[in-house]
Design a protein around this motif. Structure first.
Motif, short mmCIF file in Angstrom:
data_model
loop_
_atom_site.label_atom_id
_atom_site.label_comp_id
_atom_site.label_asym_id
_atom_site.label_seq_id
_atom_site.Cartn_x
_atom_site.Cartn_y
_atom_site.Cartn_z
N UNK A 21 0.83 -1.21 0.00
CA UNK A 21 0.00 0.00 0.00
C UNK A 21 0.86 1.26 0.00
N UNK A 22 1.98 1.25 0.73
CA UNK A 22 2.85 2.41 0.72
C UNK A 22 3.46 2.61 -0.65
N UNK A 23 3.81 1.52 -1.32
CA UNK A 23 4.38 1.64 -2.66
C UNK A 23 3.36 2.20 -3.63
N UNK A 24 2.11 1.77 -3.52
CA UNK A 24 1.09 2.18 -4.48
C UNK A 24 0.49 3.55 -4.18
N UNK A 25 0.40 3.95 -2.91
CA UNK A 25 -0.34 5.16 -2.54
C UNK A 25 0.56 6.22 -1.93
N UNK A 26 1.31 5.90 -0.90
CA UNK A 26 2.01 6.93 -0.12
C UNK A 26 3.21 7.48 -0.87
N UNK A 36 2.25 9.89 -3.60
CA UNK A 36 1.77 11.14 -3.02
C UNK A 36 2.94 12.04 -2.63
N UNK A 37 3.98 11.45 -2.05
CA UNK A 37 5.17 12.24 -1.68
C UNK A 37 5.84 12.79 -2.93
N UNK A 38 5.93 11.95 -3.97
CA UNK A 38 6.55 12.39 -5.23
C UNK A 38 5.75 13.52 -5.85
N UNK A 39 4.42 13.44 -5.87
CA UNK A 39 3.56 14.48 -6.43
C UNK A 39 3.68 15.76 -5.61
#
Length: 54
Positions: free
Chosen positions: A27-32, A35-38
């Motif tokens: 989940x961190x790979x797919x979502x978090x 989000x940090x990169x964006x």
């Protein structure tokens, strides 16, 4: 904690069912992380003035 994947072909759902750490990492790979990169990408655009102010 980790159970062997007994399916003939390991599916995405059987990999997620390995344990809470696997689910958390997925989940961190797919979502978090995106989000940090964006966030940092948009912050850089605002600092350079690429986004017009209202």
């Amino acid at each position: 904690m980790f159970e062997p994947c007994t399916d003939v072909v390991c599916s995405f759902w059987s990999i997620l069912n390995q344990g809470p750490m696997t689910l958390t990492i997925t989940l961190h790979t797919l979502i978090v992380l995106p989000m940090i990169w964006i966030y940092f990408d948009e912050k850089k655009k605002m600092e350079h003035g690429d986004i017009p102010e209202e």
